[in-house]
Design an enzyme around this catalytic site. Structure first.
Site, PDB file in Angstrom:
ATOM      1  N   LYS A  16       0.847  -1.199   0.000  1.00 24.00           N
ATOM      2  CA  LYS A  16       0.000   0.000   0.000  1.00 24.00           C
ATOM      3  C   LYS A  16       0.884   1.252   0.000  1.00 24.00           C
ATOM      4  O   LYS A  16       1.732   1.418  -0.853  1.00 24.00           O
ATOM      5  CB  LYS A  16      -0.958  -0.027   1.191  1.00 24.00           C
ATOM      6  CG  LYS A  16      -1.975  -1.159   1.126  1.00 24.00           C
ATOM      7  CD  LYS A  16      -2.979  -1.082   2.274  1.00 24.00           C
ATOM      8  CE  LYS A  16      -3.980  -2.217   2.175  1.00 24.00           C
ATOM      9  NZ  LYS A  16      -4.930  -2.205   3.317  1.00 24.00           N
ATOM     10  N   HIS A  97     -10.836  -1.482  -4.084  1.00 25.57           N
ATOM     11  CA  HIS A  97     -10.406  -1.770  -2.717  1.00 25.57           C
ATOM     12  C   HIS A  97     -11.184  -0.862  -1.761  1.00 25.57           C
ATOM     13  O   HIS A  97     -11.592   0.240  -2.130  1.00 25.57           O
ATOM     14  CB  HIS A  97      -8.898  -1.522  -2.568  1.00 25.57           C
ATOM     15  CG  HIS A  97      -8.334  -2.015  -1.283  1.00 25.57           C
ATOM     16  ND1 HIS A  97      -8.380  -1.276  -0.116  1.00 25.57           N
ATOM     17  CD2 HIS A  97      -7.719  -3.183  -0.956  1.00 25.57           C
ATOM     18  CE1 HIS A  97      -7.819  -1.962   0.856  1.00 25.57           C
ATOM     19  NE2 HIS A  97      -7.413  -3.120   0.385  1.00 25.57           N
ATOM     20  N   GLU A 145     -12.637  -9.676   1.343  1.00 25.71           N
ATOM     21  CA  GLU A 145     -12.239  -9.390   2.714  1.00 25.71           C
ATOM     22  C   GLU A 145     -13.160  -8.353   3.332  1.00 25.71           C
ATOM     23  O   GLU A 145     -13.375  -7.294   2.761  1.00 25.71           O
ATOM     24  CB  GLU A 145     -10.784  -8.927   2.792  1.00 25.71           C
ATOM     25  CG  GLU A 145     -10.433  -7.715   1.944  1.00 25.71           C
ATOM     26  CD  GLU A 145      -8.953  -7.369   2.037  1.00 25.71           C
ATOM     27  OE1 GLU A 145      -8.153  -8.280   2.312  1.00 25.71           O
ATOM     28  OE2 GLU A 145      -8.611  -6.202   1.825  1.00 25.71           O
ATOM     29  N   ILE A 150      -9.534  -5.241   7.665  1.00 30.10           N
ATOM     30  CA  ILE A 150      -8.332  -4.773   6.988  1.00 30.10           C
ATOM     31  C   ILE A 150      -7.394  -4.089   7.973  1.00 30.10           C
ATOM     32  O   ILE A 150      -7.769  -3.164   8.684  1.00 30.10           O
ATOM     33  CB  ILE A 150      -8.691  -3.806   5.838  1.00 30.10           C
ATOM     34  CG1 ILE A 150      -9.488  -4.558   4.761  1.00 30.10           C
ATOM     35  CG2 ILE A 150      -7.437  -3.192   5.223  1.00 30.10           C
ATOM     36  CD1 ILE A 150     -10.028  -3.667   3.667  1.00 30.10           C
ATOM     37  N   GLY A 182      -6.274  -9.511   7.104  1.00 30.04           N
ATOM     38  CA  GLY A 182      -5.628  -9.722   8.398  1.00 30.04           C
ATOM     39  C   GLY A 182      -4.555 -10.789   8.442  1.00 30.04           C
ATOM     40  O   GLY A 182      -4.154 -11.228   9.520  1.00 30.04           O
ATOM     41  N   SER A 204       0.077  -5.131   6.271  1.00 31.90           N
ATOM     42  CA  SER A 204       0.676  -4.780   7.558  1.00 31.90           C
ATOM     43  C   SER A 204       1.302  -5.992   8.239  1.00 31.90           C
ATOM     44  O   SER A 204       2.276  -5.857   8.978  1.00 31.90           O
ATOM     45  CB  SER A 204      -0.369  -4.134   8.483  1.00 31.90           C
ATOM     46  OG  SER A 204      -1.483  -4.983   8.668  1.00 31.90           O
TER      47      SER A 204
END
Length: 233
Positions: A16, A97, A145, A150, A182, A204
């Site tokens: 991202k 997204h 998702e 997220i 996740g 992440s």
């Protein structure tokens, strides 16, 4: 450009806006080595300004942007021209997204342009109903998702994964399903693939880990192990 063939199970590294420039390039080179080592297709999302640089520095990644517009050559100040992306080495794009949603009419237009240029489309949905609706457009990959998960480190439960996998396949059997909400551990990676998804990946869970490079290595290796186990059965 001929659309690139994708093989399941695949992996997606999606930094991202966490990474750019040298840091993004470093992670991309690691992902490129892993794609070659394990013979796994890896989508790697880039900032637009990094697309050409990363495409030139890697050989095996599917260079992916986080959005593109349905613009055609000519007037269109401030939009992302698909032809420019392709010439820079981009082979795929995310669309819709949760952090960059588009209307259905816009989605149809952009997907048409992507098809014209051989760009793979990874379309996103945050519910089973939306996933089925977008699947009617026959994207190459669907990301299913829940928006609420997220970036939380919490994954969709196996029931949700299986339901969305089946919902998409019932409408568009050839569309791959990516379960990536996740994902932060090897166990998450395994659960996603074993749910019947064609691929998984993370943001992440990778870039915010104590050792992003090692985390990436562990996750890609986990995909390779699940693939090997499925072939033995």
């Amino acid at each position: 450009m001929k659309k690139r063939t994708v093989r399941a199970p695949f992996f997606c590294v999606n930094p991202k806006a966490y990474l750019y420039g040298d840091a993004a390039l470093k992670l991309a080179k690691e992902a490129d080595e892993l794609a070659e080592k394990y013979d796994i297709d890896i989508f790697f999302t880039v900032q637009y300004v990094d697309a050409y640089r990363i495409a030139q520095a890697t050989k095996h990644l599917i260079i992916t942007v986080q959005h593109m517009d349905g613009l055609t050559v000519g007037p269109g100040m401030g939009y992302i021209l698909p032809e420019g992306l392709v010439e820079a080495g981009v082979q795929a794009t995310f669309l819709n997204h949760a952090e960059h949603p588009v209307g259905i009419n816009q989605l149809v237009t952009i997907m048409k342009r992507a098809k014209e240029l051989g760009v793979l489309v990874i379309a996103c949905a945050d519910s089973i109903v939306e996933a089925q609706a977008i699947a009617t457009l026959k994207p190459d990959v669907m990301v299913c998702e829940p928006t609420a998960l997220i970036g939380t480190g919490n994954t969709s439960d196996s029931s949700y994964m299986k339901q969305t996998n089946e919902a998409v396949k019932s409408v568009s059997p050839k569309t791959f399903v990516l379960q990536a909400a996740g994902i932060s551990t090897i166990e998450d990676v395994r659960q996603a693939i074993e749910s019947g998804a064609d691929g998984t990946g993370g943001t992440s869970g990778i870039v915010c880990a104590k050792d992003p490079l090692q985390t990436l290595r562990d996750m890609v290796e986990a995909v390779a192990k699940v693939r090997a186990e499925s072939k033995e059965q």
